[in-house]
Write an enzyme that holds these catalytic residues in place. Structure first.
Site, PDB file in Angstrom:
ATOM      1  N   HIS A 179      10.774  17.062   5.861  1.00 57.02           N
ATOM      2  CA  HIS A 179      11.728  17.509   7.044  1.00 57.02           C
ATOM      3  C   HIS A 179      10.743  16.878   8.227  1.00 57.02           C
ATOM      4  O   HIS A 179      10.427  17.774   9.498  1.00 57.02           O
ATOM      5  CB  HIS A 179      11.669  18.805   7.030  1.00 57.02           C
ATOM      6  CG  HIS A 179      12.781  19.332   7.953  1.00 57.02           C
ATOM      7  ND1 HIS A 179      13.687  20.558   7.715  1.00 57.02           N
ATOM      8  CD2 HIS A 179      13.503  18.762   9.070  1.00 57.02           C
ATOM      9  CE1 HIS A 179      14.546  20.565   8.447  1.00 57.02           C
ATOM     10  NE2 HIS A 179      14.532  19.697   9.360  1.00 57.02           N
ATOM     11  N   ARG A 184      20.612  18.675   6.239  1.00 62.07           N
ATOM     12  CA  ARG A 184      20.181  19.994   5.706  1.00 62.07           C
ATOM     13  C   ARG A 184      20.192  19.843   4.091  1.00 62.07           C
ATOM     14  O   ARG A 184      21.117  19.414   3.740  1.00 62.07           O
ATOM     15  CB  ARG A 184      20.988  21.144   5.911  1.00 62.07           C
ATOM     16  CG  ARG A 184      20.850  21.512   7.497  1.00 62.07           C
ATOM     17  CD  ARG A 184      19.400  22.154   7.919  1.00 62.07           C
ATOM     18  NE  ARG A 184      19.168  22.502   9.313  1.00 62.07           N
ATOM     19  CZ  ARG A 184      18.558  21.646  10.268  1.00 62.07           C
ATOM     20  NH1 ARG A 184      18.262  20.332   9.995  1.00 62.07           N
ATOM     21  NH2 ARG A 184      18.451  22.069  11.501  1.00 62.07           N
TER      22      ARG A 184
END
Lengths: 310, 310
Positions: B273, B225
């Site tokens: 991502h 993250r």
């Protein structure tokens, strides 16, 4: 008992002479251009020897190729064909090659060149790809390097198929053999990896005929030898979209000439013949071991088949 | 028995509603903004829900995160903390993550960014690297994704070490645990891969203190993250040479703002991502199975620990 050493770069030759000398202090090891009596030379350790150089040594018992291939030795048509040629292979070389194949197969699979182009344009564009078990990857050439690379690709999860001249069995890999097996090997293949030896029957094998049998948009990885590839056929296949990207480690002329169209082609990735590049510290250990064994017994497991060309 | 679905893109929401509807024809599945009676909603399937949206459903039995992490759900501070959160994990997601980790670790190991810069300059410059068994790679986070990735790295041949909050045993991997184990884990590590869950104790963990304990010139891969990374510390470490390259799939703000300095940094590779991006065809199957099981039994193996944050 002299060992003559030749590599195209004089500094590399000196480096190899030094490393081999440290490991074989009882032998006379010297560069080709330091040889005073050619008749004293019993072994030659070479990478891309100049035509005619090896024929100067009348008492040569064996030639050592600094690398897994021997084509660079056989290019010298004056080399006496009865002299055995010892290949240099080893765990490290196989390891380096399978890393290269895994890296570039994954890079094609995940479409990293497109993501890097997007980064250059500050563009956030998620590219979704299927997982590796839904990709078919084909490895041409199932010798030491090809078999190890195919097995790693299968471990990563790819549907892996292999092709070789004569039939081979490798766990986890579906294999095909000979020209008769080529169409079934190519059909549906999305990433084609070439690790073939260079022989008269494999020269120019990466041509329009092969490209057209791959899945449309397939990628090519050539880590074998430059003459396996028909350069103009690759450029046409990239232009038409039949092939979407090529990763090339080897070329017809090396270093690749600065004006060659491959350098700036957006669909070609160039690496400078480093897929499985042997470094002197690693390679000299393998070669010293092979030379001692050959000198004592007249053979080594890494002997090439000169007539077959690999 | 209504299942409410929300993703930031309306087209994605429609796609997921369609896919889930096909698999669960006996359920009423609709987008958040199509819900007429909030009290009818028993399950919510979400990616990055807007703050306050989930609190509108008084009879929620469980929340399904479209992905392995639940931090994007917990960002909504109004979500009732007693409602169970179901993670979406599966073989395909693990497969995609381990491919990503293998690809980018190999890319750092073989110094491909430098070779690509050389190609852009038509420069033939052989870069020799040691084989993978001489490289130490460290994986932070040893959950499903971390453990599978570490195992593949070991299969490729890397010296692989792992670090997690609590002690874990994984075959072929040397593991370290807790803050006390961090210095030994980091010492000598040349490629650091972050696959940690995002919690209060891991937020900002990729900072100058960690970078300074790595081998000089190490690479960073963050596929966890964005908030694990202290952006300014990374920029300083790249500037000083303590870190030579970073590959980032996640960012504090996503999509990464177009004016962010990471986009054009020559030592940063950006992927949008996608390391382990779940696609609707794959993800809807996993979620339908989990929802049926949870509805019948009140639990599933993929239940997150909301208090712990993952």
């Amino acid at each position: 008992m002299t060992i003559a050493v030749y590599l195209p770069a004089a500094s590399s030759t000196q480096n190899w002479c030094q490393m081999l000398g440290d490991l074989m202090p009882d032998w006379d090891i010297r560069a080709f251009d330091q040889i005073e009596d050619p008749a004293s030379v019993t072994y030659a350790v070479v990478w891309r020897p100049r035509v005619g150089d090896l024929a100067r040594f009348p008492n040569l018992k064996a030639i050592v190729s600094i690398g897994a291939g021997i084509d660079h030795v056989l290019l010298d048509t004056e080399v006496p064909r009865h002299v055995p040629v010892i290949r240099t292979v080893g765990t490290d070389l196989t390891q380096l090659m399978k890393e290269y194949v895994a890296l570039h197969t994954l890079r094609m699979h995940r479409n990293l060149p497109q993501m890097q182009a997007n980064q250059a344009a500050s563009k956030w564009d998620a590219i979704v790809v299927p997982p590796a078990p839904e990709r078919r990857v084909g490895v041409m050439g199932l010798g030491n390097l090809g078999a190890a690379s195919a097995q790693l690709l299968a471990q990563i999860g790819f549907q892996t198929v292999g092709w070789s001249r004569s039939p081979k069995e490798i766990g986890g890999i579906t294999t095909y053999a000979g020209m008769a097996g080529l169409p079934d090997f190519l059909a549906g293949t999305e990433v084609l990896v070439c690790l073939l030896p260079l022989t008269d029957s494999t020269r120019g094998i990466l041509d329009a005929n092969v490209f057209n049998q791959l899945q449309r948009g397939a990628s090519i990885i050539n880590a074998a030898r430059g003459p396996h590839l028909v350069d103009s056929d690759l450029l046409a296949a990239l232009e038409s979209g039949q092939v979407s990207h090529a990763t090339l480690d080897v070329f017809h002329i090396e270093p690749l000439p600065v004006d060659h169209p491959f350098w700036s082609h957006p669909k070609i990735t160039i690496t400078p013949h480093v897929a499985s590049m042997i470094d002197a510290p690693t390679g000299s250990k393998i070669i010293a071991r092979n030379l001692r064994l050959f000198d004592q017994t007249g053979s080594v497991p890494d002997l090439a088949d000169v007539a077959r060309g690999y």
